[in-house]
Design a protein around this motif. Structure first.
Motif, PDB file in Angstrom:
ATOM      1  N   GLY A 263       0.880  -1.034   0.052  1.00 31.24           N
ATOM      2  CA  GLY A 263      -0.009   0.004   0.107  1.00 31.24           C
ATOM      3  C   GLY A 263       0.814   1.347  -0.068  1.00 31.24           C
ATOM      4  N   LEU A 264       2.060   1.435   0.856  1.00 33.49           N
ATOM      5  CA  LEU A 264       2.911   2.496   0.889  1.00 33.49           C
ATOM      6  C   LEU A 264       3.455   2.841  -0.630  1.00 33.49           C
ATOM      7  CD1 LEU A 264       4.491   2.132   4.308  1.00 33.49           C
ATOM      8  CD2 LEU A 264       3.003   4.057   3.555  1.00 33.49           C
TER       9      LEU A 264
ATOM     10  N   LYS B  28       2.172   6.777  -6.916  1.00 36.66           N
ATOM     11  CA  LYS B  28       0.840   7.393  -7.552  1.00 36.66           C
ATOM     12  C   LYS B  28       1.230   8.956  -7.852  1.00 36.66           C
ATOM     13  CE  LYS B  28      -3.797   7.025  -6.426  1.00 36.66           C
ATOM     14  NZ  LYS B  28      -4.540   7.238  -5.390  1.00 36.66           N
ATOM     15  N   SER B  29       1.130   9.354  -9.165  1.00 36.46           N
ATOM     16  CA  SER B  29       1.569  10.485  -9.214  1.00 36.46           C
ATOM     17  C   SER B  29       0.545  11.587  -8.806  1.00 36.46           C
ATOM     18  CB  SER B  29       1.305  10.968 -10.910  1.00 36.46           C
ATOM     19  OG  SER B  29       0.212  10.792 -11.424  1.00 36.46           O
ATOM     20  N   PRO B  30       1.102  12.799  -8.189  1.00 32.89           N
ATOM     21  CA  PRO B  30       0.297  13.715  -7.372  1.00 32.89           C
ATOM     22  C   PRO B  30      -0.684  14.726  -8.625  1.00 32.89           C
ATOM     23  CG  PRO B  30       2.279  14.537  -7.374  1.00 32.89           C
ATOM     24  CD  PRO B  30       2.413  12.938  -7.921  1.00 32.89           C
TER      25      PRO B  30
END
Length: 72
Positions: free
Chosen positions: A62-63, A69-71
């Protein structure tokens, strides 16, 4: 009042020999267990070991997923 006598061991301590424990007879394994065999045996004896491992793996995945994941 007299001081108690110092305790003297029956036999001198020999570091090259295993200690003698009354009522205990050590058994020597003829074949050493591999890591996999020992891990599977411990997991069968206590399944919470596997459950904790899955929990830690889930947290780490999960981390990693949130870090990749791109902001927006």
């Amino acid at each position: 009042m007299a001081a108690p006598d110092p305790v003297t061991p029956g036999a001198p301590f020999e570091p090259s020999q295993p200690p003698v424990i009354e009522g205990f007879s050590p058994s020597i394994c003829s074949t050493p267990e591999s890591f996999k065999e020992k891990f599977l045996q411990k997991t069968r004896e206590n399944p919470m070991i596997a459950a904790q491992g899955f929990t830690v793996a889930g947290i780490l995945l999960g981390l990693a997923a949130s870090a990749m994941k791109s902001p927006s």
